[in-house]
Design an enzyme around this catalytic site. Structure first.
Site, PDB file in Angstrom:
ATOM      1  N   SER A  80      -8.604 -27.653  48.934  1.00 41.74           N
ATOM      2  CA  SER A  80      -8.073 -26.319  49.193  1.00 41.74           C
ATOM      3  C   SER A  80      -8.615 -25.672  50.455  1.00 41.74           C
ATOM      4  CB  SER A  80      -8.387 -25.413  47.997  1.00 41.74           C
ATOM      5  OG  SER A  80      -9.774 -25.446  47.698  1.00 41.74           O
ATOM      6  N   HIS A 127     -11.846 -18.430  48.900  1.00 41.44           N
ATOM      7  CA  HIS A 127     -11.344 -19.368  49.900  1.00 41.44           C
ATOM      8  C   HIS A 127     -11.102 -18.621  51.219  1.00 41.44           C
ATOM      9  CE1 HIS A 127     -10.552 -21.869  46.369  1.00 41.44           C
ATOM     10  NE2 HIS A 127     -10.466 -22.888  47.210  1.00 41.44           N
TER      11      HIS A 127
END
Length: 400
Positions: free
Chosen positions: A57, A355
């Site tokens: 990711s 993230h």
């Protein structure tokens, strides 16, 4: 990497297919006459090179939907939600993630390989998928398995680049093999537990150290299969640049957090539900240990190493040198470059938590561009305080 802790809409509340690169093999088979072969060779030589990203990711583009963070739900969360269309007042995540949103790979338009400015005109292919471990990269004969309905990434790579010049293959792998999600969940749970709340570092640090050798093995195996896939596609080692990158720290150390006192505003407002001790451990020890382990894997594999461990210093979620969007609109100079801990019940998906967001991905793209512009070497990428995500700088990677 993915997290399972989430927070939802509204200040003061707890809110805890596919573009498989649908690439078929494009080959120049059957060209046997001399003139045709020569023309084909000239055509291939003139074709713009490919840059391909594989892995998890942190390189797929997870959280690219968000340009900063905000607790204000009006106007697409104060303009941070790139999936929100102001004129129609509608939200469509596919504006950012395309069809990869349908299976959760979440390859964003601003993902590192897409936002990298160099090499100019290169064909960019993002095969990475959110949540991927090394088994999602490996060739099937070495234990690779389909992930989220997609074939192994090395298998996809081989088919995609056959017959095309390749400048670089960039890999991000290891965090999910290490179990980074479990670490984050344990630390967040330690903070929000009503009775007996305590830091997670004393128990998690020794467990992580036990797993680091396994993570290194997984990274080495992944790079070996990428090399094999490239060779089968007609690209021997040395004809392209193979790069393994590490992970930026999403959190500041305990001395640089915007919410002092270890109170619940870290959860309800900041989206950073962690004790000072855990923040300092994660920033000062966990991320550097992961980075040095991946650097060792790169050396063994004959790959270049791009150290991103300090790329977000001062731009992390809840850092004192950043602000959330609200009356002040989001900006790459002032906003956080990391998605705060959020909930699928409120704004966005929980897997986007911690993230690199849109600004963070632009910064990582700038790092990759600088790395590809220079002579093959190992580098560390850092930001320029007070400047936007394109003002990144390269220096030599630390030696261990």
């Amino acid at each position: 990497m993915r997290t399972s802790w989430v927070r939802g809409r509204g200040r003061g509340r707890l809110r805890i297919a596919v573009a498989t690169a649908a690439v078929a093999a494009l080959c120049g088979a059957g060209l046997t006459q001399g003139g045709t072969v020569h023309a084909h060779a000239q055509s291939r030589a003139a074709e713009t090179p490919w840059v391909v990203s594989l892995g998890d990711s942190f390189i797929s583009g997870e959280a690219g939907r968000w340009a900063g963070n905000s607790n204000d739900s009006a106007g697409g969360y104060s303009g941070t939600d790139r999936a929100y269309d102001q004129p129609s007042r509608t939200t469509d995540e596919r504006r950012v993630y395309g069809t990869s949103y349908d299976n959760g790979c979440n390859r964003s338009d601003s993902a590192e390989v897409n936002s990298s400015p160099a090499p100019a005109g290169a064909h960019r292919l993002n095969l990475a998928c959110s949540g991927a471990t090394s088994t999602a990269i490996l060739l099937p004969e070495h234990g690779g398995r389909p992930f989220k309905s997609e074939p192994s990434q090395a298998e996809q790579l081989q088919k995609a680049v056959t017959g095309h010049p390749v400048r670089a293959v960039v890999v991000s792998v290891g965090g999910n093999d290490l179990g980074f999600e479990d670490v984050i969940v344990a630390c967040a749970k330690g903070f929000v537990t009503p009775i007996g709340a305590s830091p997670c570092a004393p128990t998690q640090a020794p467990e992580v150290r036990k797993r680091l050798p396994m993570m290194r093995t997984a990274a080495v195996a992944s790079l070996a299969d990428v090399t094999t896939a490239m060779k089968r596609a007609g690209h021997p080692a040395g004809s392209y640049r193979l790069i393994l990158q590490s992970y930026p720290s999403p959190l500041p150390d305990g001395g640089r957090i915007r919410y002092p006192g270890e109170k619940y505003d870290r959860l309800t407002d900041g989206g950073c539900p962690f004790f000072d001790r855990d923040l300092t451990w994660a920033h000062d020890q966990l991320v550097p240990e992961i980075s040095s382990t991946l650097a060792s894997a790169a050396r063994e594999s004959g790959a270049e190493f791009l150290d991103l461990s300090r790329a977000f210093d001062g731009r992390e979620v809840c850092s004192t040198t950043t602000v959330q969007a609200g009356p002040e609109r989001p900006s790459g100079r002032t906003s956080e470059w990391v998605r705060f801990v959020t909930t699928g019940a409120g704004q966005g998906q929980r897997q986007e938590s911690l993230h690199p967001n849109h600004y963070g991905q632009l910064a990582l793209g700038a790092c990759l561009g600088l790395h590809l512009t220079g002579t093959p070497a190992n580098h560390r990428c850092t930001n320029t305080p007070g400047e936007g995500p394109r003002a990144m700088r390269l220096g030599p990677a630390p030696t261990s």
